[in-house]
Write a protein that holds these residues in place. Sequence first.
Motif, PDB file in Angstrom:
ATOM      1  N   ASN A 194       0.857  -1.178   0.000  1.00 13.83           N
ATOM      2  CA  ASN A 194       0.000   0.000   0.000  1.00 13.83           C
ATOM      3  C   ASN A 194       0.895   1.229   0.000  1.00 13.83           C
ATOM      4  O   ASN A 194       1.682   1.433   0.933  1.00 13.83           O
ATOM      5  N   ILE A 248     -17.054   3.121   9.138  1.00 13.35           N
ATOM      6  CA  ILE A 248     -16.038   2.497   8.283  1.00 13.35           C
ATOM      7  C   ILE A 248     -15.155   1.616   9.147  1.00 13.35           C
ATOM      8  O   ILE A 248     -14.547   2.092  10.115  1.00 13.35           O
ATOM      9  N   LEU A 249     -15.051   0.355   8.801  1.00 12.26           N
ATOM     10  CA  LEU A 249     -14.254  -0.590   9.570  1.00 12.26           C
ATOM     11  C   LEU A 249     -12.866  -0.814   8.977  1.00 12.26           C
ATOM     12  O   LEU A 249     -11.976  -1.300   9.668  1.00 12.26           O
ATOM     13  N   ASP A 250     -12.690  -0.484   7.709  1.00 11.47           N
ATOM     14  CA  ASP A 250     -11.392  -0.682   7.060  1.00 11.47           C
ATOM     15  C   ASP A 250     -10.471   0.495   7.391  1.00 11.47           C
ATOM     16  O   ASP A 250     -10.739   1.628   6.981  1.00 11.47           O
ATOM     17  N   PRO A 251      -9.383   0.265   8.127  1.00 10.61           N
ATOM     18  CA  PRO A 251      -8.491   1.380   8.509  1.00 10.61           C
ATOM     19  C   PRO A 251      -7.877   2.098   7.313  1.00 10.61           C
ATOM     20  O   PRO A 251      -7.679   3.319   7.365  1.00 10.61           O
ATOM     21  N   TYR A 252      -7.596   1.372   6.240  1.00  8.96           N
ATOM     22  CA  TYR A 252      -6.964   2.007   5.090  1.00  8.96           C
ATOM     23  C   TYR A 252      -7.936   2.928   4.358  1.00  8.96           C
ATOM     24  O   TYR A 252      -7.528   3.941   3.786  1.00  8.96           O
ATOM     25  N   VAL A 253      -9.210   2.584   4.366  1.00  4.05           N
ATOM     26  CA  VAL A 253     -10.216   3.487   3.797  1.00  4.05           C
ATOM     27  C   VAL A 253     -10.310   4.751   4.635  1.00  4.05           C
ATOM     28  O   VAL A 253     -10.443   5.860   4.111  1.00  4.05           O
ATOM     29  N   LYS A 277      -8.906   0.042  14.233  1.00  3.86           N
ATOM     30  CA  LYS A 277      -9.844  -1.064  14.102  1.00  3.86           C
ATOM     31  C   LYS A 277     -10.638  -1.261  15.395  1.00  3.86           C
ATOM     32  O   LYS A 277     -11.863  -1.457  15.362  1.00  3.86           O
ATOM     33  N   ILE A 335      -2.968   1.051  13.113  1.00  2.00           N
ATOM     34  CA  ILE A 335      -4.018   0.348  12.375  1.00  2.00           C
ATOM     35  C   ILE A 335      -4.883  -0.460  13.339  1.00  2.00           C
ATOM     36  O   ILE A 335      -6.132  -0.452  13.240  1.00  2.00           O
ATOM     37  N   GLN A 378     -13.244   1.604  15.863  1.00  2.00           N
ATOM     38  CA  GLN A 378     -14.386   1.503  14.956  1.00  2.00           C
ATOM     39  C   GLN A 378     -15.273   0.307  15.301  1.00  2.00           C
ATOM     40  O   GLN A 378     -16.503   0.389  15.177  1.00  2.00           O
TER      41      GLN A 378
END
Length: 231
Positions: A77, A128-133, A108, A104, A111
């Motif tokens: 990433n 939003i559960l995805d940390p990268y989003v 998580k 990260i 959230q």
Amino acid sequence: MFHKLLNKSSLSGLVISRCSTLNLVTSRSSSYGPQFIDPIFKHEDIDRIVSNGELKNYQDIPIKPPTSFQTCSPFYNSVKEKFINYMMDKGNKKLARDVFEYTIKAMKIIQIEKYNKATTEEERQSIILDPYVIIDKAIENTKPMLKLRAIKRAAITYQVPIPISDKEATAKAMKWHIEIAKDKPSQVHFSDNLAQILIDGSQNKGKVVKRKTDLHRTCEANRAYAHYYFG
């Protein structure tokens, strides 16, 4: 020149990474001018270029060699690697990587706790559960549109508002998050503070958004000096 060998059967000029069949060992320095493009090493990007017939557009285009961390791995990433580089202190990249991983995990946990406390399905869908989003949204919400440059005219230095490139704006947004996360009470861990700041930024609120707003406000106040940039 390796970029002149580009064709459909050999992507040596386009695909340069540790995972590719061609290993090109070369130095990476600031000597690469704006005519050089970044290497494309992700499989999905390569497949898209080949399928769309865009491969010929890369013929005879000089390409930068990849950095040591660029790889075609699905776990790569680019935002993550840039964040790690900005957090790195005294060359200790392993420590910076560990701190990022803890951040990260903290995002998580925060959230998931919000998700479990949500009382309605609509409220759960908005979390939003995805940390990268979350990181992507936080950076997008905090990127400045302008910056100030000191320009001297007649022995007077003016703070002149000028446009900022998307690459520089992204870097500035990341650095703001890290700088503000460092300003914390001693009992608060840096990774926990950074996690909360990123979540706030993804919701278009918090200290980083305020810093961006303050910068834009200052640029607006100095708009009368904008002509010095072109003078």
